[in-house]
Write an enzyme that holds these catalytic residues in place. Structure first.
Site, PDB file in Angstrom:
ATOM      1  CG  ASN A  94      -0.072   0.501   2.427  1.00 40.34           C
ATOM      2  OD1 ASN A  94       0.527   0.659   2.964  1.00 40.34           O
ATOM      3  ND2 ASN A  94      -0.373  -1.234   3.354  1.00 40.34           N
TER       4      ASN A  94
ATOM      5  CE  LYS B  38       8.907 -11.477 -14.330  1.00 44.53           C
ATOM      6  NZ  LYS B  38       9.787 -10.769 -15.728  1.00 44.53           N
TER       7      LYS B  38
ATOM      8  CG  ASP C 102      -6.333  -7.213  13.608  1.00 42.51           C
ATOM      9  OD1 ASP C 102      -5.043  -6.139  14.700  1.00 42.51           O
ATOM     10  OD2 ASP C 102      -6.712  -6.547  13.069  1.00 42.51           O
TER      11      ASP C 102
HETATM   12  O1  PMT Z   1       2.250   5.942   6.616  1.00 38.33           O
HETATM   13  P1  PMT Z   1       2.340   7.508   6.598  1.00 38.33           P
HETATM   14  O2  PMT Z   1       2.567   7.578   4.606  1.00 38.33           O
HETATM   15  O3  PMT Z   1       2.337   8.167   7.069  1.00 38.33           O
HETATM   16  O4  PMT Z   1       0.500   7.027   6.045  1.00 38.33           O
HETATM   17  C1  PMT Z   1       0.295   6.722   7.507  1.00 38.33           C
HETATM   18  C2  PMT Z   1      -1.280   5.830   7.180  1.00 38.33           C
HETATM   19  C3  PMT Z   1      -2.382   6.717   7.003  1.00 38.33           C
HETATM   20  C4  PMT Z   1      -0.398   4.536   7.179  1.00 38.33           C
HETATM   21  C5  PMT Z   1      -1.388   5.795   9.334  1.00 38.33           C
HETATM   22  O5  PMT Z   1      -1.969   6.787  10.404  1.00 38.33           O
HETATM   23  C6  PMT Z   1      -2.092   5.428   9.554  1.00 38.33           C
HETATM   24  O6  PMT Z   1      -4.201   5.270   9.046  1.00 38.33           O
HETATM   25  N1  PMT Z   1      -2.340   3.619   9.723  1.00 38.33           N
HETATM   26  C7  PMT Z   1      -2.312   2.308   9.847  1.00 38.33           C
HETATM   27  C8  PMT Z   1      -3.027   2.010   8.198  1.00 38.33           C
HETATM   28  C9  PMT Z   1      -4.312   0.671   8.721  1.00 38.33           C
HETATM   29  O7  PMT Z   1      -3.660  -0.766   8.572  1.00 38.33           O
HETATM   30  O8  PMT Z   1      -5.863   1.177   9.558  1.00 38.33           O
HETATM   31  P2  PMT Z   1      -5.869  -0.021   9.570  1.00 38.33           P
HETATM   32  O9  PMT Z   1      -8.113   0.670  10.164  1.00 38.33           O
HETATM   33  O10 PMT Z   1      -6.726  -1.330   8.206  1.00 38.33           O
HETATM   34  O11 PMT Z   1      -6.072  -1.102  10.403  1.00 38.33           O
HETATM   35  C10 PMT Z   1      -6.624  -0.935  11.950  1.00 38.33           C
HETATM   36  C11 PMT Z   1      -5.161  -0.978  13.262  1.00 38.33           C
HETATM   37  O12 PMT Z   1      -4.943  -2.249  13.461  1.00 38.33           O
HETATM   38  C12 PMT Z   1      -3.875  -0.510  12.369  1.00 38.33           C
HETATM   39  O13 PMT Z   1      -3.517  -0.018  13.542  1.00 38.33           O
HETATM   40  C13 PMT Z   1      -3.184  -1.309  11.422  1.00 38.33           C
HETATM   41  O14 PMT Z   1      -1.802  -1.494  11.719  1.00 38.33           O
HETATM   42  C14 PMT Z   1      -3.554  -2.884  12.467  1.00 38.33           C
HETATM   43  N2  PMT Z   1      -3.878  -3.848  11.675  1.00 38.33           N
HETATM   44  C15 PMT Z   1      -4.328  -4.009  10.676  1.00 38.33           C
HETATM   45  C16 PMT Z   1      -3.987  -5.682  10.074  1.00 38.33           C
HETATM   46  C17 PMT Z   1      -3.031  -6.419  10.491  1.00 38.33           C
HETATM   47  N3  PMT Z   1      -3.443  -7.436  10.089  1.00 38.33           N
HETATM   48  N4  PMT Z   1      -2.857  -6.100  11.836  1.00 38.33           N
HETATM   49  C18 PMT Z   1      -3.319  -4.721  12.353  1.00 38.33           C
HETATM   50  O15 PMT Z   1      -2.167  -4.806  13.572  1.00 38.33           O
END
Ligand code: PMT
Length: 411
Positions: free
Chosen positions: A210, A289, A306
């Site tokens: 991403n 590949k 997660d």
């Molecule tokens: O890195 P930048 O370019 O500065 O951008 C910042 C950002 C937009 C990435 C950051 O501000 C942000 O929003 N980070 C969280 C991104 C995310 O994965 O959001 P989510 O809503 O999908 O996940 C929720 C939470 O669960 C997050 O804290 C994530 O780290 C965590 N997660 C998600 C999936 C997973 N498999 N494991 C996790 O721990």
């Protein structure tokens, strides 16, 4: 790199004889790596020329409240937003009185009024003026509004008198300014931060990922370190420098990130998950590949663990802070995520269309049980400091409640 490296320091210079010291102050701030802009009052320009401060700061000096050119580029609101801290040195008795009244009739007072970054004044004036109850009442009122007061120092004054009223020396001001960022709010605590994207391999040369640049997570790690915490940063692949005093562990995939977090989570008091972890990975990674042959191709994806929910579910879980990247219904989705993952706090941001990912600025809506706070759009470094201050507050509240509860239990 030190605490002031890259910080935006707005230096206000009011009209007193000590204004000559502001030239050396600008030089020393820049030597620390700070970016400096200067706002001068009309009086200050009688003591030192704007040209001197312009040459030393490397930026145009601002002095007019109603300036057509300045409004197009750096008007009072832009200057206030730009600042990570505003220091007025020297601050005269008159400037302090006007600041206390909340006046906005010149550029410096207007900027101070509009500034939501820390504001500090370094008084410099005649001893009797400093000791006058009017000035002392003004200083008390400023302190009550969380405006920092650096000095003044005692000693021989330009007017020939001896007593308190001398401007602190530039190096003392630099140290005091550094202290505004090194808050100590998390001194003695250990913070584990995840940042950046993960990459999920499809074959030896391709992956799913991403747009996370890591900027937000790195800014959080830096802010936590400046707040006195011992910080470990588990980072996906990004091209950023490691913040000062932060231990960095590089990982590639969600699986790597989970292992790195699991290895260290028992040693942390606060876990902040800023990483944009891929929710899915290719079920099978091709050994070679993949060749293009058919017109269409289907990738079967498997769910990634997660990481955040896993940490929050630990029996001895640290204080957990998640991020929520949302394109719509931000509040509802973020609140639901906080509950679903059982985390103490969630910081939600809008993503997509030039927001959130890979941008210098961001805005957050932060939710916890029974509370919320909006942190408006600003650069990620400043936002991270505001978030870390909020996390420290909530963390200490929870910590103190647990201590009180245990004390009651054992009584
Ligand atoms: O890195 P930048 O370019 O500065 O951008 C910042 C950002 C937009 C990435 C950051 O501000 C942000 O929003 N980070 C969280 C991104 C995310 O994965 O959001 P989510 O809503 O999908 O996940 C929720 C939470 O669960 C997050 O804290 C994530 O780290 C965590 N997660 C998600 C999936 C997973 N498999 N494991 C996790 O721990």
């Amino acid at each position: 790199m030190n605490t002031l490296t890259g910080k935006h320091i707005l230096l206000g210079v009011a009209g007193g004889i000590a204004a000559y010291k502001s030239a050396e102050l600008v030089r020393q701030l820049r030597a620390q790596g700070a970016r400096v802009r200067v706002v001068m009052t009309a009086g200050a320009q009688e003591f030192i020329t704007p040209l001197t401060l312009q040459a030393l700061s490397g930026n145009p000096v601002h002095s007019e409240l109603l300036d057509r050119d300045a409004e197009a580029a750096m008007g009072h609101i832009e200057l206030a937003r730009w600042a990570d801290a505003l220091l007025v040195a020297p601050a005269t008795a008159d400037f302090i009185a006007r600041l206390q009244q909340g006046r906005a009739d010149d550029l410096l007072t207007a900027v101070a009024l509009a500034c939501d970054a820390p504001v500090a004044v370094a008084p410099a004036m005649n001893r009797a003026m400093w000791e006058n109850p009017a000035t002392q009442a003004n200083i008390t009122a400023l302190k009550a509004r969380s405006i920092h007061v650096f000095g003044p120092a005692p000693g021989k004054q330009a007017c020939g008198e001896v007593g308190p009223g001398r401007l602190l020396e530039p190096e003392q001001l630099v140290t005091a300014l550094t202290g505004l960022f090194e808050t100590g709010a998390l001194s003695g605590y250990r913070v584990l931060v995840t940042a950046g994207p993960t990459r999920e391999a499809i074959d030896p040369v391709r992956y799913i990922s991403n747009h996370s640049s890591g900027r937000m997570g790195y800014a959080v790690a830096r802010a936590a370190s400046e707040a006195g915490a011992e910080v470990v940063l588990v980072s996906g692949p990004v091209s950023l420098d490691t913040p000062e005093r932060v231990t960095r562990i590089d990982v590639i995939s969600a699986d790597d990130m989970q292992h790195a977090v699991q290895e260290r989570v028992a040693d942390c008091d606060i876990f902040i998950a800023v990483a944009a972890v891929a929710d899915y990975r290719p079920g099978q990674v091709a050994a070679n590949k993949l060749k293009k042959s058919a017109d269409q191709m289907t990738l079967v994806l498997a769910r990634n663990p997660d990481i955040l929910a896993g940490v929050a579910a630990l029996p001895d879980a640290p204080f957990t802070v998640g991020f929520a990247a949302e394109t719509d219904a931000i509040e509802d989705n973020a609140r639901a995520k906080r509950v679903a993952k059982s985390v103490d706090m969630i910081a939600a941001n809008r993503v997509g269309k030039g927001a959130g990912f890979d941008t210098p600025d961001n805005a957050l809506q932060v939710y916890w049980q029974g509370g919320e706070q909006v942190l408006p759009l600003t650069d990620k470094a400043k936002l991270a400091r505001q978030l870390v201050a909020l996390i420290a507050q909530r963390f200490h509240d929870k910590h103190n409640k647990v201590i009180r509860f245990n004390a009651k239990d054992s009584a």
